[in-house]
Design a protein around this motif. Sequence first.
Motif, PDB file in Angstrom:
ATOM      1  N   ALA A 111       0.892  -1.683   0.297  1.00 39.33           N
ATOM      2  CA  ALA A 111       0.031  -0.105  -0.004  1.00 39.33           C
ATOM      3  C   ALA A 111       0.621   1.447   0.051  1.00 39.33           C
ATOM      4  N   LEU A 112       1.713   1.343   0.624  1.00 40.97           N
ATOM      5  CA  LEU A 112       3.319   2.508   0.708  1.00 40.97           C
ATOM      6  C   LEU A 112       3.611   2.215  -0.464  1.00 40.97           C
ATOM      7  N   GLY A 113       4.862   0.661  -0.766  1.00 41.64           N
ATOM      8  CA  GLY A 113       5.768   1.228  -2.068  1.00 41.64           C
ATOM      9  C   GLY A 113       4.838   1.111  -3.428  1.00 41.64           C
ATOM     10  N   MET A 114       3.770   0.970  -3.845  1.00 35.39           N
ATOM     11  CA  MET A 114       3.637   0.838  -5.838  1.00 35.39           C
ATOM     12  C   MET A 114       2.807   2.641  -5.163  1.00 35.39           C
ATOM     13  N   ALA A 186       6.165   4.478   8.589  1.00 37.74           N
ATOM     14  CA  ALA A 186       7.045   4.648   7.070  1.00 37.74           C
ATOM     15  C   ALA A 186       7.017   6.214   7.327  1.00 37.74           C
ATOM     16  N   ILE A 187       6.048   7.040   6.998  1.00 39.05           N
ATOM     17  CA  ILE A 187       5.775   8.514   6.108  1.00 39.05           C
ATOM     18  C   ILE A 187       6.765   9.076   6.762  1.00 39.05           C
ATOM     19  N   TRP A 188       6.739   8.954   7.838  1.00 40.76           N
ATOM     20  CA  TRP A 188       7.277  10.183   9.300  1.00 40.76           C
ATOM     21  C   TRP A 188       8.721   9.641   8.899  1.00 40.76           C
ATOM     22  N   ALA A 189       8.984   8.776   9.004  1.00 41.48           N
ATOM     23  CA  ALA A 189      10.687   7.583   9.308  1.00 41.48           C
ATOM     24  C   ALA A 189      10.754   8.865   7.428  1.00 41.48           C
ATOM     25  N   VAL A 190      10.631   8.350   6.292  1.00 40.15           N
ATOM     26  CA  VAL A 190      11.142   8.246   4.838  1.00 40.15           C
ATOM     27  C   VAL A 190      11.057  10.202   5.464  1.00 40.15           C
ATOM     28  N   LEU A 191      10.464  10.892   5.673  1.00 38.89           N
ATOM     29  CA  LEU A 191      10.569  12.332   6.028  1.00 38.89           C
ATOM     30  C   LEU A 191      11.743  13.048   7.144  1.00 38.89           C
ATOM     31  N   ALA A 192      12.115  12.079   7.699  1.00 39.87           N
ATOM     32  CA  ALA A 192      13.077  12.776   8.955  1.00 39.87           C
ATOM     33  C   ALA A 192      14.188  12.455   7.373  1.00 39.87           C
ATOM     34  N   ILE A 193      14.244  11.032   7.325  1.00 38.62           N
ATOM     35  CA  ILE A 193      15.766  10.650   6.087  1.00 38.62           C
ATOM     36  C   ILE A 193      15.979  11.934   4.603  1.00 38.62           C
ATOM     37  N   ILE A 194      14.206  12.670   4.525  1.00 33.30           N
ATOM     38  CA  ILE A 194      14.516  14.070   3.504  1.00 33.30           C
ATOM     39  C   ILE A 194      14.803  15.071   3.382  1.00 33.30           C
ATOM     40  N   THR A 347      -7.150   7.593   1.012  1.00 36.45           N
ATOM     41  CA  THR A 347      -7.866   8.789   1.688  1.00 36.45           C
ATOM     42  C   THR A 347      -6.146   9.860   1.699  1.00 36.45           C
ATOM     43  N   LYS A 348      -6.600  10.948   1.464  1.00 37.08           N
ATOM     44  CA  LYS A 348      -5.362  11.577   1.483  1.00 37.08           C
ATOM     45  C   LYS A 348      -5.402  13.709   2.815  1.00 37.08           C
ATOM     46  N   ALA A 349      -6.167  13.813   2.000  1.00 35.59           N
ATOM     47  CA  ALA A 349      -6.766  15.185   2.975  1.00 35.59           C
ATOM     48  C   ALA A 349      -5.477  14.991   4.068  1.00 35.59           C
ATOM     49  N   LEU A 350      -5.120  15.842   5.207  1.00 36.22           N
ATOM     50  CA  LEU A 350      -4.971  16.056   6.078  1.00 36.22           C
ATOM     51  C   LEU A 350      -3.107  15.867   6.013  1.00 36.22           C
ATOM     52  N   ILE A 351      -3.299  14.645   6.525  1.00 33.72           N
ATOM     53  CA  ILE A 351      -1.281  14.104   6.621  1.00 33.72           C
ATOM     54  C   ILE A 351      -0.758  14.239   5.231  1.00 33.72           C
ATOM     55  N   MET A 352      -1.475  13.880   3.696  1.00 31.48           N
ATOM     56  CA  MET A 352      -0.434  14.702   2.840  1.00 31.48           C
ATOM     57  C   MET A 352      -0.379  16.527   2.728  1.00 31.48           C
ATOM     58  N   ILE A 353      -1.400  17.215   3.398  1.00 31.23           N
ATOM     59  CA  ILE A 353      -1.354  18.449   3.128  1.00 31.23           C
ATOM     60  C   ILE A 353      -0.519  19.162   4.506  1.00 31.23           C
ATOM     61  N   ILE A 354       0.019  18.314   5.525  1.00 35.95           N
ATOM     62  CA  ILE A 354       0.822  18.858   6.418  1.00 35.95           C
ATOM     63  C   ILE A 354       1.647  17.912   5.922  1.00 35.95           C
ATOM     64  N   PHE A 355       2.177  17.261   5.117  1.00 39.30           N
ATOM     65  CA  PHE A 355       3.603  16.433   4.544  1.00 39.30           C
ATOM     66  C   PHE A 355       4.084  17.895   3.659  1.00 39.30           C
ATOM     67  N   ALA A 356       2.754  18.074   2.632  1.00 40.99           N
ATOM     68  CA  ALA A 356       3.750  18.337   1.524  1.00 40.99           C
ATOM     69  C   ALA A 356       3.854  20.376   2.324  1.00 40.99           C
ATOM     70  N   ASN A 357       3.509  20.718   3.281  1.00 40.46           N
ATOM     71  CA  ASN A 357       3.758  22.012   3.940  1.00 40.46           C
ATOM     72  C   ASN A 357       4.927  22.137   4.579  1.00 40.46           C
ATOM     73  N   ILE A 358       5.443  21.117   4.931  1.00 36.79           N
ATOM     74  CA  ILE A 358       6.854  20.368   5.736  1.00 36.79           C
ATOM     75  C   ILE A 358       7.678  20.057   4.267  1.00 36.79           C
ATOM     76  N   LEU A 359       7.333  19.796   3.598  1.00 30.63           N
ATOM     77  CA  LEU A 359       8.274  20.071   1.911  1.00 30.63           C
ATOM     78  C   LEU A 359       8.951  21.660   1.550  1.00 30.63           C
ATOM     79  N   LEU A 360       7.291  22.192   1.545  1.00 29.03           N
ATOM     80  CA  LEU A 360       7.554  23.239   1.323  1.00 29.03           C
ATOM     81  C   LEU A 360       8.250  24.248   2.038  1.00 29.03           C
TER      82      LEU A 360
END
Length: 402
Positions: A111-114, A186-194, A347-360
């Motif tokens: 579900a994450l990898g693809m 996994a999402i937050w771990a990858v974010l820490a690497i980025i 479903t994306k909504a909030l967590i993806m938006i939070i994730f994108a805010n960090i990237l920005l």
Amino acid sequence: MNTPMSMTEIFLIAILLIFSLPYLIWRLGKTDYFAPLVVIQIIAGILMGPGVLGRIFPDYYQFVFNAQIIQSLNGIAWWAVMIFVMIAGIELDLKKVWEHRRESFVTGSLALGMPLLFGSIAAICLLKFDGWQGANAHSWQFVLGIGMACAVTALPILILLMEKLTILRQAIGQRILRYASLDDIAIWAVLAIILMDWTRVGRQLGFLLLFALATIGFRKLMVKLSERDRWYVSLIWLAACSFAADWAGLHFMVGAFLSGAVMDAHWFDQRKMDLLREHVLLTIMPVFFLSTGLRTNWDLGGTAVFIAAALLLLASVGGKLAGIHLAGKILRWEKGEASIIGWLLQTKALIMIIFANILLDKNIITNETFTALLLMAIGSTMLTVPMVHPKLKQFKSVIFKE
């Protein structure tokens, strides 16, 4: 004689707009089936941003959303999202994941990898054109960041949607929570690497070491406290962890998630935790949605941004469904299970938006990329209920299967 408005009065005009406009659209438009209030609040934030309201009424936009007002709104938004992310960390249930580890790890990894793979391919396509990669990003950070944005599942919004569909407490609902919880880590771990800053790697490693040591003491303290004190101490812990993570060069939201992830859900009354999430969504998260909308940008042209959003939506939804259907074949699921689970997990909504805010914030993506990701998140979330609701009626046996 006209008296100029004070900053307090202008601030209250902004708050009035933030709360009234999305509510009226949601209630009068009866959008709840395909767009819950939280989605309308995100859309309203975009409408009140520089790309729409700012272009139609530039003088009014500059008057209401001036630099001082935006600074005040950002402070509220930061605290709101910190609390929200902490709650998401607390609600992770890794014990259940471990009890069903084969099923959970097979499904969670696919579900994450693809969608990560599909999203990374979409990001490579965007790299061929100027204006999408942030000034501070290496190509691998941009590709991995966009790929992970496409792979994200919004656990808190997923819970709200499953409550609405009356499947949260059913067997399939609990399975979906396990898969989403595994992906959340996994999402937050990858974010820490980025976000790893090799010029400050010593400081970041120091933060992780101190956090691990502090967690031991914090957990011993929390066990000894009454529940009433735990609520208050958890907010102190949240502020401390967020500050330390930001100081180390990661991001305060990484610290917010970690602060919740090391807390046990059973320390708190579940009903009160649900109420806290609902109250945060009701009272202060709309300010975050508005501040998010204020960061949208259409300088590359509306057509280009919408094409990018469509590409990312295709990668996100297509990747998630492909991964879940592959998991269903490996685990021999019944007919209909993979489709229901796949559409809910996209479903994306909030967590993806939070994730994108960090990237920005870290200049890994541009405002135009952020806008495309925001549109993708809205489209993804709006698809969920209309796609899942008919399937639940069609495959009732799947819902009640233990």
